[in-house]
Design a protein around this motif. Sequence first.
Motif, PDB file in Angstrom:
ATOM      1  N   ARG A 101       0.650  -1.143  -0.021  1.00 33.82           N
ATOM      2  CA  ARG A 101       0.107   0.062   0.063  1.00 33.82           C
ATOM      3  C   ARG A 101       0.943   1.344  -0.127  1.00 33.82           C
ATOM      4  O   ARG A 101       1.863   1.574   1.116  1.00 33.82           O
ATOM      5  CB  ARG A 101      -1.081   0.145   1.209  1.00 33.82           C
ATOM      6  N   SER A 102       0.662   2.023  -1.042  1.00 34.70           N
ATOM      7  CA  SER A 102       1.282   3.365  -1.011  1.00 34.70           C
ATOM      8  C   SER A 102       0.933   4.204   0.156  1.00 34.70           C
ATOM      9  O   SER A 102      -0.261   4.217   0.583  1.00 34.70           O
ATOM     10  CB  SER A 102       1.003   3.926  -2.309  1.00 34.70           C
ATOM     11  N   THR A 103       1.988   5.013   0.774  1.00 38.59           N
ATOM     12  CA  THR A 103       1.712   5.898   1.890  1.00 38.59           C
ATOM     13  C   THR A 103       0.956   7.248   1.447  1.00 38.59           C
ATOM     14  O   THR A 103      -0.096   7.171   2.401  1.00 38.59           O
ATOM     15  CB  THR A 103       2.866   6.240   2.450  1.00 38.59           C
ATOM     16  N   TRP A 104       0.946   7.897   0.470  1.00 35.01           N
ATOM     17  CA  TRP A 104       0.291   8.965   0.074  1.00 35.01           C
ATOM     18  C   TRP A 104       0.380   9.328  -1.472  1.00 35.01           C
ATOM     19  O   TRP A 104       1.375   9.507  -1.957  1.00 35.01           O
ATOM     20  CB  TRP A 104       0.474  10.312   0.989  1.00 35.01           C
ATOM     21  N   PRO A 105      -1.084   9.263  -2.099  1.00 35.47           N
ATOM     22  CA  PRO A 105      -2.243   8.716  -1.517  1.00 35.47           C
ATOM     23  C   PRO A 105      -2.048   7.336  -0.898  1.00 35.47           C
ATOM     24  O   PRO A 105      -1.489   6.681  -1.742  1.00 35.47           O
ATOM     25  CB  PRO A 105      -3.151   9.107  -2.519  1.00 35.47           C
ATOM     26  N   SER A 106      -2.936   6.958  -0.255  1.00 36.21           N
ATOM     27  CA  SER A 106      -3.184   5.401   0.265  1.00 36.21           C
ATOM     28  C   SER A 106      -3.745   4.585  -0.863  1.00 36.21           C
ATOM     29  O   SER A 106      -4.953   4.846  -1.090  1.00 36.21           O
ATOM     30  CB  SER A 106      -3.629   5.389   1.423  1.00 36.21           C
ATOM     31  N   LYS A 107      -3.081   3.636  -1.494  1.00 38.38           N
ATOM     32  CA  LYS A 107      -3.704   2.934  -2.468  1.00 38.38           C
ATOM     33  C   LYS A 107      -2.996   1.574  -2.461  1.00 38.38           C
ATOM     34  O   LYS A 107      -1.831   1.325  -2.515  1.00 38.38           O
ATOM     35  CB  LYS A 107      -3.464   3.586  -3.934  1.00 38.38           C
ATOM     36  N   PHE A 108      -3.993   0.658  -2.464  1.00 29.26           N
ATOM     37  CA  PHE A 108      -3.524  -1.069  -2.389  1.00 29.26           C
ATOM     38  C   PHE A 108      -3.063  -1.454  -3.647  1.00 29.26           C
ATOM     39  O   PHE A 108      -3.570  -0.854  -4.548  1.00 29.26           O
ATOM     40  CB  PHE A 108      -4.619  -1.856  -1.923  1.00 29.26           C
ATOM     41  N   TRP A 109      -2.020  -2.253  -3.683  1.00 27.92           N
ATOM     42  CA  TRP A 109      -1.355  -2.666  -5.202  1.00 27.92           C
ATOM     43  C   TRP A 109      -1.211  -4.224  -4.805  1.00 27.92           C
ATOM     44  O   TRP A 109      -0.786  -4.597  -3.718  1.00 27.92           O
ATOM     45  CB  TRP A 109      -0.190  -2.040  -5.511  1.00 27.92           C
ATOM     46  N   ALA A 110      -1.328  -4.874  -5.893  1.00 31.45           N
ATOM     47  CA  ALA A 110      -0.778  -6.183  -5.861  1.00 31.45           C
ATOM     48  C   ALA A 110      -0.442  -6.565  -7.244  1.00 31.45           C
ATOM     49  O   ALA A 110      -1.099  -6.344  -8.117  1.00 31.45           O
ATOM     50  CB  ALA A 110      -2.047  -7.199  -5.342  1.00 31.45           C
ATOM     51  N   TYR A 111       0.641  -7.451  -7.322  1.00 34.35           N
ATOM     52  CA  TYR A 111       1.155  -8.019  -8.490  1.00 34.35           C
ATOM     53  C   TYR A 111       1.586  -9.626  -8.349  1.00 34.35           C
ATOM     54  O   TYR A 111       1.522 -10.085  -7.286  1.00 34.35           O
ATOM     55  CB  TYR A 111       2.236  -7.235  -8.873  1.00 34.35           C
ATOM     56  N   TRP A 112       1.366 -10.291  -9.563  1.00 35.20           N
ATOM     57  CA  TRP A 112       1.571 -11.753  -9.769  1.00 35.20           C
ATOM     58  C   TRP A 112       2.883 -11.828 -10.606  1.00 35.20           C
ATOM     59  O   TRP A 112       3.248 -11.214 -11.704  1.00 35.20           O
ATOM     60  CB  TRP A 112       0.590 -12.495 -10.523  1.00 35.20           C
ATOM     61  N   GLY A 113       3.510 -13.022 -10.364  1.00 27.09           N
ATOM     62  CA  GLY A 113       4.692 -13.524 -11.072  1.00 27.09           C
ATOM     63  C   GLY A 113       4.064 -14.378 -12.111  1.00 27.09           C
ATOM     64  O   GLY A 113       3.094 -14.605 -12.408  1.00 27.09           O
ATOM     65  N   GLN A 114       4.845 -14.788 -12.895  1.00 28.47           N
ATOM     66  CA  GLN A 114       4.357 -15.506 -14.412  1.00 28.47           C
ATOM     67  C   GLN A 114       4.319 -16.886 -14.098  1.00 28.47           C
ATOM     68  O   GLN A 114       3.563 -17.548 -14.657  1.00 28.47           O
ATOM     69  CB  GLN A 114       5.705 -15.463 -15.362  1.00 28.47           C
ATOM     70  N   GLY A 115       4.780 -17.397 -13.038  1.00 27.02           N
ATOM     71  CA  GLY A 115       4.282 -18.773 -12.475  1.00 27.02           C
ATOM     72  C   GLY A 115       5.507 -19.784 -12.899  1.00 27.02           C
ATOM     73  O   GLY A 115       6.321 -19.384 -13.950  1.00 27.02           O
ATOM     74  N   THR A 116       5.901 -20.762 -12.179  1.00 30.80           N
ATOM     75  CA  THR A 116       6.820 -21.731 -12.298  1.00 30.80           C
ATOM     76  C   THR A 116       6.399 -23.146 -11.998  1.00 30.80           C
ATOM     77  O   THR A 116       5.893 -23.298 -10.974  1.00 30.80           O
ATOM     78  CB  THR A 116       8.247 -21.472 -11.704  1.00 30.80           C
ATOM     79  N   GLN A 117       6.642 -23.868 -13.024  1.00 35.14           N
ATOM     80  CA  GLN A 117       6.237 -25.265 -12.920  1.00 35.14           C
ATOM     81  C   GLN A 117       6.942 -26.316 -11.849  1.00 35.14           C
ATOM     82  O   GLN A 117       8.167 -26.137 -11.958  1.00 35.14           O
ATOM     83  CB  GLN A 117       6.190 -25.945 -14.312  1.00 35.14           C
ATOM     84  N   VAL A 118       6.142 -26.788 -10.975  1.00 38.18           N
ATOM     85  CA  VAL A 118       6.812 -27.788  -9.950  1.00 38.18           C
ATOM     86  C   VAL A 118       6.026 -28.967 -10.418  1.00 38.18           C
ATOM     87  O   VAL A 118       5.046 -29.118 -10.108  1.00 38.18           O
ATOM     88  CB  VAL A 118       6.643 -27.307  -8.539  1.00 38.18           C
ATOM     89  N   THR A 119       6.963 -30.096 -10.728  1.00 37.65           N
ATOM     90  CA  THR A 119       6.459 -31.700 -11.041  1.00 37.65           C
ATOM     91  C   THR A 119       7.056 -32.447 -10.149  1.00 37.65           C
ATOM     92  O   THR A 119       8.201 -32.349  -9.870  1.00 37.65           O
ATOM     93  CB  THR A 119       6.387 -31.807 -12.726  1.00 37.65           C
ATOM     94  N   VAL A 120       6.394 -33.155  -9.445  1.00 37.39           N
ATOM     95  CA  VAL A 120       6.782 -34.209  -8.549  1.00 37.39           C
ATOM     96  C   VAL A 120       6.406 -35.575  -8.808  1.00 37.39           C
ATOM     97  O   VAL A 120       5.267 -35.879  -8.910  1.00 37.39           O
ATOM     98  CB  VAL A 120       6.210 -33.945  -6.957  1.00 37.39           C
ATOM     99  N   SER A 121       7.260 -36.501  -9.444  1.00 32.69           N
ATOM    100  CA  SER A 121       6.772 -37.793 -10.182  1.00 32.69           C
ATOM    101  C   SER A 121       7.810 -38.444 -10.240  1.00 32.69           C
ATOM    102  O   SER A 121       9.268 -38.248 -10.044  1.00 32.69           O
ATOM    103  CB  SER A 121       6.222 -37.407 -11.488  1.00 32.69           C
ATOM    104  N   SER A 122       7.745 -39.800 -10.047  1.00 35.10           N
ATOM    105  CA  SER A 122       8.654 -40.814  -9.993  1.00 35.10           C
ATOM    106  C   SER A 122       8.992 -41.170 -11.491  1.00 35.10           C
ATOM    107  O   SER A 122      10.039 -41.947 -11.651  1.00 35.10           O
ATOM    108  CB  SER A 122       8.024 -42.173  -9.520  1.00 35.10           C
TER     109      SER A 122
END
Length: 122
Positions: A101-122
Amino acid sequence: QVQLVESGGGLVQPGGSLRLSCAASGFISGMNIMNWHRQAPGKERELVAGITIPGGLTNYADSVKGRFTISRDNGKNTVYLQMNSLKPEDTAVYYCNAQGRSTWPSKFWAYWGQGTQVTVSS
């Protein structure tokens, strides 16, 4: 604008370990939370772990508690997810999320990464 760059995903056998990294850059003033989510095929995205930036308080999903550890390096604006004792059900795309949240003016922000694949398999 905030950019999140994730790394560390890959293929691992059950019982193995991986460490994911997420580096934040850009205008990150007021960032106070970073967390990891994951989404498996056919399932909704779920929160895996979160950490507060100023205090380092953490929380985990019950399914990963005791196996995963979230940490952060505030000097590098980076959050990590150490994943141990991996199970096939951990297979998913893992996404980094940053909020603030920015201090002034007060504004909420949110961001996402692109994602990374995790595969658990034998």
